[in-house]
Design a protein around this motif. Structure first.
Motif, PDB file in Angstrom:
ATOM      1  N   GLY A  38       0.808  -1.209   0.000  1.00  0.00           N
ATOM      2  CA  GLY A  38       0.000   0.000   0.000  1.00  0.00           C
ATOM      3  C   GLY A  38       0.845   1.263   0.000  1.00  0.00           C
TER       4      GLY A  38
ATOM      5  N   ALA B 291       2.543   1.532  -3.484  1.00  0.00           N
ATOM      6  CA  ALA B 291       1.603   1.889  -4.548  1.00  0.00           C
ATOM      7  C   ALA B 291       0.914   3.227  -4.287  1.00  0.00           C
ATOM      8  CB  ALA B 291       0.547   0.791  -4.693  1.00  0.00           C
TER       9      ALA B 291
ATOM     10  N   HIS C  97      -1.614   3.673  -2.270  1.00  0.00           N
ATOM     11  CA  HIS C  97      -3.054   3.392  -2.254  1.00  0.00           C
ATOM     12  C   HIS C  97      -3.532   3.446  -0.807  1.00  0.00           C
ATOM     13  CE1 HIS C  97      -6.817   1.230  -2.906  1.00  0.00           C
ATOM     14  NE2 HIS C  97      -6.692   1.591  -4.178  1.00  0.00           N
TER      15      HIS C  97
ATOM     16  N   LEU D 123      -5.279   0.270   0.885  1.00  0.00           N
ATOM     17  CA  LEU D 123      -4.341  -0.798   1.262  1.00  0.00           C
ATOM     18  C   LEU D 123      -3.557  -0.410   2.513  1.00  0.00           C
ATOM     19  CD1 LEU D 123      -2.856  -2.144  -2.096  1.00  0.00           C
ATOM     20  CD2 LEU D 123      -4.319  -3.339  -0.475  1.00  0.00           C
TER      21      LEU D 123
END
Length: 95
Positions: free
Chosen positions: A56, A59, A61, A64
């Motif tokens: 997470g 990325a 994100h 996540l």
């Protein structure tokens, strides 16, 4: 008043009821840690949640990252040897 042997027999029966695998290992001469000290699943959850957290972060994100943080906290809770006391089970102290 129960004799010493009777109290030992009662203690042995209680141990067989609470953790049959541990009692069997003790009678076979190959002791293993009691159930309260086996934390294989806790380590698996912790590793998996840290992996999700790392992915997470890499990325970028947010969902996540949040999932990784929440599951990491839940996995860390599994390492508490006293967690059974709130459910009425008497778990011995690790000290």
């Amino acid at each position: 008043m129960p004799t010493y042997d009777e109290r030992l027999r009662e203690l042995e029966e209680q141990l067989r009821h609470d953790d049959p695998g541990f009692a069997e290992a003790m009678s076979g001469g190959t002791p293993r840690p009691p159930r309260e000290y086996r934390r294989r699943s806790a380590w698996l959850w912790l590793v998996a949640s840290l992996a999700v957290l790392g992915i997470g972060i890499a990325a970028g994100h947010g969902l996540l990252i949040a999932t990784g943080l929440v599951v990491t906290g839940a996995a860390a809770h599994l390492f508490d040897p006293q967690r059974g006391r709130q459910h009425g089970r008497n778990i011995p102290s690790t000290r």
